[in-house]
Design a protein around this motif. Structure first.
Motif, short mmCIF file in Angstrom:
data_model
loop_
_atom_site.label_atom_id
_atom_site.label_comp_id
_atom_site.label_asym_id
_atom_site.label_seq_id
_atom_site.Cartn_x
_atom_site.Cartn_y
_atom_site.Cartn_z
N TYR A 160 5.54 -37.62 2.64
CA TYR A 160 6.73 -37.91 3.45
C TYR A 160 8.00 -37.59 2.66
N PHE B 60 9.33 -33.89 9.35
CA PHE B 60 8.11 -34.46 9.92
C PHE B 60 8.11 -34.16 11.42
N PRO C 250 3.94 -43.23 12.71
CA PRO C 250 4.30 -42.21 11.69
C PRO C 250 5.75 -41.75 11.69
N GLU D 111 7.63 -44.24 9.70
CA GLU D 111 7.31 -44.12 8.28
C GLU D 111 8.08 -42.96 7.66
N ALA D 112 8.13 -41.84 8.37
CA ALA D 112 8.88 -40.69 7.86
C ALA D 112 10.35 -41.04 7.66
N TYR E 125 11.10 -42.97 4.53
CA TYR E 125 11.10 -42.19 3.29
C TYR E 125 12.17 -41.10 3.28
N CYS F 55 12.86 -38.72 5.58
CA CYS F 55 12.41 -37.41 6.08
C CYS F 55 12.91 -37.23 7.52
N THR G 122 13.02 -36.10 11.38
CA THR G 122 11.88 -36.10 12.28
C THR G 122 12.13 -35.33 13.57
#
Length: 350
Positions: free
Chosen positions: A248, A254, A266, A269-270, A273, A275, A277
């Motif tokens: 990630y 992502f 998910p 979660e991305a 971190y 990231c 999306t």
């Protein structure tokens, strides 16, 4: 109120459903110190079983344990209130709450094994109508449950997923270089084949597509042919939390092109971190991701590839989604969700 947690999830591989169960169970143990956990003998998450002080009951396993051994134990112990966190529950027990994450098996039965669909079509409507409370993970899923099962919406309580404690990233991505990441069980509704098709249509600019998740029979000859046409598609399989954190953290972006979700952990979660999306333009993901993601049409490989190229080439847009993602995840908390569960159970005795 005497409360028992159905901990059969400790016998199952970790997916989003089991993640919900584990994180909520951790919080419930804190909020209700006297809560008890029961499970069959074939536990695979032994450290969690120790943490929950799980009581092993019965001789059977799986669904049979849940439908026979568990209700026998409950009836012998004064019919305590049972909390089920992973869709299924005993059909012949009324003093319970169930958690129904989605009704994809009713909306798109072709995505699933026929025997699974037959069983769930028989089981889920009956336990949902009999249960005292039905928990679900989004307002979208609540509307779907009402639509397809027809139970009273007042009995359904929305309990969002949360964000688990962030793992310290292990950087294992050297071999991937620049890459796009997707995470999820590889099945029809996750729409991996369309994502690969979209990726193959893009200009080859030295970027890879890394797919994290168990490969299922959906990857038949068609899937294998797609994999052969582009060596930049990498199947990483199942990875542990620290390795996933590294993936990630170091991904360019992502993407989550799912066709149907009850929630979708998910993408959050991305965001956690840092990231940026891209997600499908479907109601559940719009509810979860709000303004923090770029949306694409999951049915269109062109829309997917255009979304990837847009986010790849626009650094300002990428940074904008990173900032919005950090803000968005503040809406989700396992502690808050567990408190809502406790409040819902407590209200039954008011």
């Amino acid at each position: 109120m005497d409360i028992i947690i159905n901990a059969r999830f400790l016998t199952q591989k970790l997916t989003g459903v089991q993640r919900f169960a584990i994180e909520i169970a951790k919080q419930l143990k804190v909020l209700i110190p006297m809560v008890r956990f029961v499970a069959p003998s074939n536990i695979i998450h032994h450290h969690l079983a120790e943490e929950f002080d799980v009581l092993i009951i019965g001789k059977r396993r799986g669904v049979v344990w849940e439908q026979i051994d568990l209700p026998i134990f409950l009836k012998k112990n004064g019919n305590p209130f049972l909390v089920n966190l992973c869709n299924a529950a005993p059909i012949f027990y009324g003093n319970q709450a169930i958690t129904l994450h989605d009704v994809a098996f009713l909306v798109n039965p072709d995505w699933f094994n026929k025997n699974f669909v037959r069983f769930y079509k028989f089981l889920i409507p009956r336990i949902a109508k009999k249960a005292r409370i039905v928990f679900t993970v989004s307002d979208f899923s609540k509307s779907e449950i009402v639509k397809y099962i027809g139970i009273n919406p007042l009995k359904i309580k929305v309990i969002y997923n949360g964000i688990s404690d962030l793992s310290t990233p292990i950087y294992t991505a050297e071999a991937y270089g620049n890459y796009i990441l997707t995470v999820g069980s590889i099945e029809k509704r996750k729409n991996i084949l369309t994502l690969i098709e979209a990726f193959n249509e893009m200009p080859n600019e030295g970027i890879k597509l890394v797919i994290v998740g168990d490969v299922s029979p959906i990857f038949n000859n068609q899937g294998n042919e797609m994999m052969k046409t582009n060596g930049n598609v990498v199947f990483a399989g199942r990875v542990d939390d620290a390795h996933l954190a590294g993936l990630y953290t170091n991904a360019q972006m992502f993407i989550y092109p799912s066709l149907y979700e009850g929630f979708g952990i998910p993408p959050l979660e991305a965001m956690a971190y840092g990231c940026p999306t891209i997600v499908s333009d479907i109601d559940s993901l719009k509810e979860v991701c709000a303004e923090a993601s770029l949306y694409i049409n999951p049915q269109s490989s062109k829309s997917i590839s255009e979304g990837i190229m847009l986010l790849k080439n626009d650094e300002v847009l990428r940074n904008n989604f990173i900032v919005k993602g950090k803000r968005n995840i503040a809406r989700f908390s396992w502690q808050l969700s567990a408190r809502l569960i406790v409040d819902s159970i407590t209200s039954l005795s008011d």
